[in-house]
Design an enzyme around this catalytic site. Sequence first.
Site, mmCIF file in Angstrom:
data_model
loop_
_atom_site.group_PDB
_atom_site.id
_atom_site.type_symbol
_atom_site.label_atom_id
_atom_site.label_comp_id
_atom_site.label_asym_id
_atom_site.label_seq_id
_atom_site.Cartn_x
_atom_site.Cartn_y
_atom_site.Cartn_z
ATOM 1 N N GLY A 70 1.148 -0.880 -0.423
ATOM 2 C CA GLY A 70 0.422 -0.516 -0.132
ATOM 3 C C GLY A 70 1.063 1.419 0.479
ATOM 4 O O GLY A 70 0.850 2.368 -1.332
ATOM 5 N N SER A 71 1.553 1.220 0.941
ATOM 6 C CA SER A 71 2.708 2.671 0.974
ATOM 7 C C SER A 71 2.803 2.589 -0.569
ATOM 8 O O SER A 71 3.534 3.797 -1.012
ATOM 9 C CB SER A 71 3.728 2.556 1.604
ATOM 10 O OG SER A 71 3.197 2.279 3.785
ATOM 11 N N ASN A 151 -8.138 4.292 9.008
ATOM 12 C CA ASN A 151 -7.428 2.537 9.276
ATOM 13 C C ASN A 151 -7.195 2.703 10.924
ATOM 14 O O ASN A 151 -7.542 1.596 11.036
ATOM 15 C CB ASN A 151 -5.560 2.445 8.911
ATOM 16 C CG ASN A 151 -4.901 4.210 9.581
ATOM 17 O OD1 ASN A 151 -5.447 5.177 8.951
ATOM 18 N ND2 ASN A 151 -4.034 3.655 9.968
ATOM 19 N N GLN A 179 -7.699 -0.322 3.501
ATOM 20 C CA GLN A 179 -8.608 -0.715 4.794
ATOM 21 C C GLN A 179 -9.825 -0.992 3.580
ATOM 22 O O GLN A 179 -10.374 -2.137 4.324
ATOM 23 C CB GLN A 179 -8.711 -0.066 5.822
ATOM 24 C CG GLN A 179 -7.888 0.569 6.721
ATOM 25 C CD GLN A 179 -7.382 -0.708 7.213
ATOM 26 O OE1 GLN A 179 -8.039 -1.747 7.588
ATOM 27 N NE2 GLN A 179 -6.244 -0.797 7.995
ATOM 28 N N SER A 199 -3.301 -3.445 -0.612
ATOM 29 C CA SER A 199 -2.342 -4.119 -0.125
ATOM 30 C C SER A 199 -2.316 -5.614 -0.068
ATOM 31 O O SER A 199 -4.065 -5.268 0.544
ATOM 32 C CB SER A 199 -2.093 -3.996 1.650
ATOM 33 O OG SER A 199 -0.793 -4.246 2.011
ATOM 34 N N GLY A 200 -2.319 -6.420 0.192
ATOM 35 C CA GLY A 200 -2.672 -7.573 0.013
ATOM 36 C C GLY A 200 -2.625 -8.536 1.113
ATOM 37 O O GLY A 200 -3.641 -9.343 1.639
ATOM 38 N N HIS A 201 -2.192 -7.929 2.445
ATOM 39 C CA HIS A 201 -2.716 -8.746 3.789
ATOM 40 C C HIS A 201 -3.471 -7.956 4.492
ATOM 41 O O HIS A 201 -3.314 -8.512 5.218
ATOM 42 C CB HIS A 201 -0.896 -8.953 4.283
ATOM 43 C CG HIS A 201 -0.184 -7.452 5.016
ATOM 44 N ND1 HIS A 201 -1.106 -6.690 6.462
ATOM 45 C CD2 HIS A 201 -0.323 -6.307 3.835
ATOM 46 C CE1 HIS A 201 -0.082 -5.933 6.723
ATOM 47 N NE2 HIS A 201 0.096 -5.360 4.658
ATOM 48 N N THR A 237 11.863 -7.796 -10.972
ATOM 49 C CA THR A 237 11.195 -9.247 -10.611
ATOM 50 C C THR A 237 10.340 -9.368 -10.498
ATOM 51 O O THR A 237 10.410 -9.175 -9.058
ATOM 52 C CB THR A 237 12.246 -10.779 -11.298
ATOM 53 O OG1 THR A 237 13.640 -9.970 -11.554
ATOM 54 C CG2 THR A 237 11.825 -11.889 -11.113
ATOM 55 N N CYS A 324 2.478 6.368 23.729
ATOM 56 C CA CYS A 324 3.301 5.122 23.842
ATOM 57 C C CYS A 324 3.139 3.609 23.138
ATOM 58 O O CYS A 324 4.241 3.169 22.652
ATOM 59 C CB CYS A 324 3.240 4.428 25.571
ATOM 60 S SG CYS A 324 3.176 5.499 26.615
#
Lengths: 396, 152
Positions: A70-71, A151, A179, A199-201, A237, A324
């Site tokens: 995605g980035s 997101n 998302q 994004s695939g994941h 590739t 944090c």
Amino acid sequence: MQIYADNAATTRPSRTALNAMLPLLEEGYGNPSSLYTIGQKAKEALEDARAQVAAAIGAQPGEITFTSGGSEADTQALFTGAALGARKGKKHIISTKFEHHAVLHALEALEKQGYAVTLLDVPENGIVTPEAVAAALRPDTALVSVMYANNEIGTVQPIADIGALCKAKGVLFHTDAVQAVGHLPIDVKAQNIDMLSMSGHKFHGPKGVGALYARRGILLQNVFYGGAQERGKRPGTENVPAIAGMAAALTEAVALLPAAAPKVAALRDRLIKGILAIPHSALNGDAQRRLPGNANFCFEGIEGESLLLLLDARGISASSGSACTSGSLDPSHVLLAIGRPHEVAHGSLRLTIGEDIGEKEIDYIVNAVTEVVAYLRGMSPVWRDLQEGKRSYVIQ
Amino acid sequence: MLYSEKVMDHFLHPRNVGTIEDADAIGEVGNAKCGDIMKMYLKIKEGTIEDVKFETFGCGSAIASSSMATEMIKGKPLTEALGLTNQAVTEALDGLPAHKLHCSVLAEQAIKAAVKDYYERKGITVDPEVFAALNEDAEAAHAHDPTADDKA
């Protein structure tokens, strides 16, 4: 009980994705640019994946460029829109304050190159209006980039309306749909989307692979340089196994969507109802116009990281927008953008559920969050001050 | 893992949590805007810390640092408690991630703030240099961690 409730961070690869990938890793390892049989078989797998990804969003195969995720797709889309605008003397870009950092940081880089960037404010409900986009348009606006769904808080934007507006004004429109793809029905033509990142994941495919849809006629700007792969616009590739895994996962997600989305949304609503029974808690973002699996809350008097650690100790994987957990001084830029003060933005919790859990797991999460919030409040001087009236509640 | 076993032990099973009704001294440091506040309650007899309790709003390492610091000063003379450094708290916890070191600074400051409160209540004047650490900005130790991921 082990419950994975951080599907916005990443998802478990599906069996379908793994089945598509493994043969390509074990035997079908040829280079798609080679002319012998195993090379050409890999090329077939690549083009088959391209056709699948295109079909999932209503695009043509030639409009899909595979990327590392995605980035990269966001970066390439924004630099492409910027370069195309600059050719016509247009150097203004409109986006929003609650975009993913892949968009915000790419825009910062473009600003340093002399582009003007307007970041729209985001209302409390987390939904940017087409009117706000229209009001920010200038004669030199080259590109509008508005995320499909946020997101962190999961709010879904009026993409078709913004797309129609941009088309009418002759401005390119990109959407970071990382998302949304696989979770919401998308038709790039009907919604007038010129460029879209995925994004695939995020939909049960593998990590390290994504795609950029760019409407036919949009000449992509290279992010880096090399050979003729992806028409020379994304050299190197091709990661054929990952691409095939992503395509298989997406095809499956889109097929399951009509049945899965209402089921997950019902679980989400049960989760929201259960957690909002905690005193001085609030839902972040619009209650209905949000991703089926996303619930995001703020709690008074506690800090998010300690909440996450205690939930992890009870087998629940979740996420927070506290400073944090963000690794910076400030809490989530998304929560600040929708107007949450720092104090409560530190006490945020994001639960993003998938179709692998049911009501029993939802009730377990509600119970665990309720107990952990009460426990942390029990040792919080901020909560004591709130209770004793020495400090005012932000969330009533 | 982000944290050492010691940190997780003190986070999951914090020692000396709570308040002291008739505390002889109370110290509070940090602020909610930055995401951490520590409050220490002391019971003091003949210059010795008889009992100590804490309340903390903050992350796992803030709670663990508070817990460890209270253990390190319980039963000790005030002069010794004043000598407790954030490095000593960090070492006792088998280390903290770089971007969490400010939590141990807050623990040191919370104790110093409580002892200062005690001296003020008793009208005892001491060298202000003893409390110099209270003037340091603990949040400045909130170093941005360049390896931290942005939110997915």
